[in-house]
Design a protein around this motif. Structure first.
Motif, short mmCIF file in Angstrom:
data_model
loop_
_atom_site.label_atom_id
_atom_site.label_comp_id
_atom_site.label_asym_id
_atom_site.label_seq_id
_atom_site.Cartn_x
_atom_site.Cartn_y
_atom_site.Cartn_z
N LYS A 2 114.72 58.93 25.03
CA LYS A 2 114.10 58.80 23.72
C LYS A 2 112.61 59.16 23.78
CE LYS A 2 117.19 55.35 21.73
NZ LYS A 2 117.26 54.03 21.03
N THR A 3 112.07 59.43 22.58
CA THR A 3 110.67 59.84 22.47
C THR A 3 109.96 58.99 21.44
OG1 THR A 3 111.24 62.13 23.05
CG2 THR A 3 109.11 61.76 21.98
N ILE A 4 108.76 58.53 21.79
CA ILE A 4 107.90 57.80 20.87
C ILE A 4 106.64 58.60 20.61
CG2 ILE A 4 106.87 56.51 22.80
CD1 ILE A 4 106.33 54.20 20.89
N LEU A 5 106.20 58.62 19.37
CA LEU A 5 104.92 59.24 19.00
C LEU A 5 103.96 58.11 18.66
CD1 LEU A 5 104.37 62.31 16.65
CD2 LEU A 5 102.73 60.46 16.86
N ILE A 6 102.85 58.05 19.39
CA ILE A 6 101.86 56.98 19.21
C ILE A 6 100.55 57.59 18.74
CG2 ILE A 6 100.59 55.11 20.33
CD1 ILE A 6 102.74 55.15 22.54
N THR A 7 100.07 57.17 17.59
CA THR A 7 98.73 57.59 17.17
C THR A 7 97.72 56.58 17.72
OG1 THR A 7 98.79 56.35 15.07
CG2 THR A 7 99.66 58.61 15.06
N GLY A 8 96.54 57.08 18.06
CA GLY A 8 95.53 56.20 18.63
C GLY A 8 95.91 55.73 20.02
N ALA A 9 96.32 56.68 20.87
CA ALA A 9 96.82 56.32 22.21
C ALA A 9 95.72 56.24 23.27
CB ALA A 9 97.87 57.34 22.64
N THR A 10 94.46 56.40 22.88
CA THR A 10 93.39 56.48 23.87
C THR A 10 92.80 55.14 24.26
OG1 THR A 10 91.80 56.93 22.09
CG2 THR A 10 92.74 58.83 23.23
N SER A 11 93.22 54.06 23.60
CA SER A 11 92.70 52.74 23.96
C SER A 11 93.58 51.66 23.35
CB SER A 11 91.25 52.56 23.46
OG SER A 11 91.21 52.57 22.05
N GLY A 12 93.30 50.41 23.71
CA GLY A 12 93.92 49.27 23.05
C GLY A 12 95.43 49.28 23.02
N PHE A 13 95.98 48.93 21.86
CA PHE A 13 97.43 48.83 21.70
C PHE A 13 98.13 50.13 22.04
CE2 PHE A 13 96.57 45.69 17.95
CZ PHE A 13 96.17 44.72 18.85
N GLY A 14 97.56 51.25 21.58
CA GLY A 14 98.20 52.53 21.79
C GLY A 14 98.30 52.91 23.25
N GLU A 15 97.22 52.72 23.99
CA GLU A 15 97.21 53.05 25.41
C GLU A 15 98.20 52.18 26.18
OE1 GLU A 15 93.89 53.68 28.97
OE2 GLU A 15 93.43 52.39 27.25
N ALA A 16 98.18 50.87 25.90
CA ALA A 16 99.09 49.96 26.58
C ALA A 16 100.54 50.29 26.26
CB ALA A 16 98.78 48.52 26.19
N THR A 17 100.80 50.69 25.02
CA THR A 17 102.16 51.02 24.61
C THR A 17 102.63 52.31 25.27
OG1 THR A 17 101.82 49.90 22.50
CG2 THR A 17 103.65 51.46 22.62
N ALA A 18 101.73 53.27 25.43
CA ALA A 18 102.10 54.51 26.13
C ALA A 18 102.56 54.20 27.54
CB ALA A 18 100.90 55.46 26.15
N ARG A 19 101.84 53.33 28.22
CA ARG A 19 102.23 52.94 29.59
C ARG A 19 103.57 52.21 29.59
NH1 ARG A 19 96.43 51.48 30.17
NH2 ARG A 19 95.48 53.04 31.53
N LYS A 20 103.73 51.29 28.65
CA LYS A 20 104.95 50.48 28.58
C LYS A 20 106.19 51.35 28.37
CE LYS A 20 107.17 46.49 28.04
NZ LYS A 20 107.18 45.39 29.03
#
Length: 247
Positions: A2-20
């Motif tokens: 599966k693929t997720i598209l995350i806006t605002g992935a450079t810090s905070g919630f977005g960055e942590a979610t990208a790793r997760k």
């Protein structure tokens, strides 16, 4: 996969979610304004991560995300995470440029991206998670513009779910309270002391807490939809009203 598209992935919630999600075997498309941070995250996550330098105020760039090719085009989950707030000055004292930046990022960009991705999400019976805030429900001094945008996001999520009824697409408004990220530092123009003061003596939520929540939402049985979810650290509450009294 599966693929997720995350806006605002450079810090905070977005960055942590990208790793997760990358650790969970998903492919991750991450957008943000800071190229250096996107590159660093790509180096960490490798082929599982596609970095795209995009400002949510650039409508053409935002809408181009519907034209991704190959496996990156098969979006299963859109996490509308990008957002910011103006300073907590009274509205008449807040610079118009800051107000406009917040509205264009938190509302216009979010709606534009969601709109162009809906056909793909319907095709894959996917999911939309929109990041709202407890500010959408509980007012506070200096929050008129930011809270107004988050109230829009909350209502937009509910009505979007109505529009998508019968398609199998899930839509959730996530409404967090105090979480220690770069949010306050950005809001205050880089004032780290202000951020430290805000969270002093309490145990705020973390970016990892929200990433865990997004992961839980993504992995619920497909016949379940969480319409809205509000969460706060235990040390925060909505108790009490502000009362102005005569001297």
């Amino acid at each position: 996969m599966k693929t997720i598209l995350i806006t605002g992935a450079t810090s905070g919630f977005g960055e942590a979610t990208a790793r997760k999600f990358a650790a969970g075997g998903w492919k991750v498309v991450g957008t943000g304004r800071r190229r250096d941070r996107l590159r660093t995250l790509q180096q960490e996550l490798g082929d599982a991560f596609l970095p795209l330098e995009i400002d949510m105020r650039d409508r053409a760039a935002v809408e181009s995300l519907a034209k991704l090719e190959g496996p990156w085009s098969e979006i299963d989950l859109l996490l509308n995470n990008a957002g910011l707030a103006p300073p907590t000055d009274p509205l008449p004292k807040t610079e118009w440029d800051r107000i406009e930046q917040v509205i264009e990022t938190n509302i216009t960009g979010l709606v534009a991206l969601t709109r162009v991705l809906i056909p793909k999400l319907v095709e894959r019976k996917g999911q939309v998670i929109n990041l709202s805030s407890v500010a959408a429900t509980y007012p506070y001094k200096g929050g008129a513009v930011y809270a107004g945008t988050k109230a829009f996001v909350r209502q937009f999520s509910l009505d979007l779910r109505s529009d998508l009824a019968g398609t199998g697409v899930r839509v959730t408004s996530v409404e967090p309270g105090m979480a220690e990220t770069e949010f306050t530092i950005v809001r205050t123009g880089g004032d780290e002391a202000a951020s430290e003061k805000l969270y002093a003596g309490m145990k705020p939520m973390t970016a990892g807490d929200l990433a865990d929540l997004f992961w839980w939402l993504a992995n619920l049985p497909p016949h379940l939809n969480i319409n809205t979810i509000e969460l706060m650290p235990v040390s925060q509450s909505f108790a009490g009203f502000t009362v102005s009294r005569e001297a």
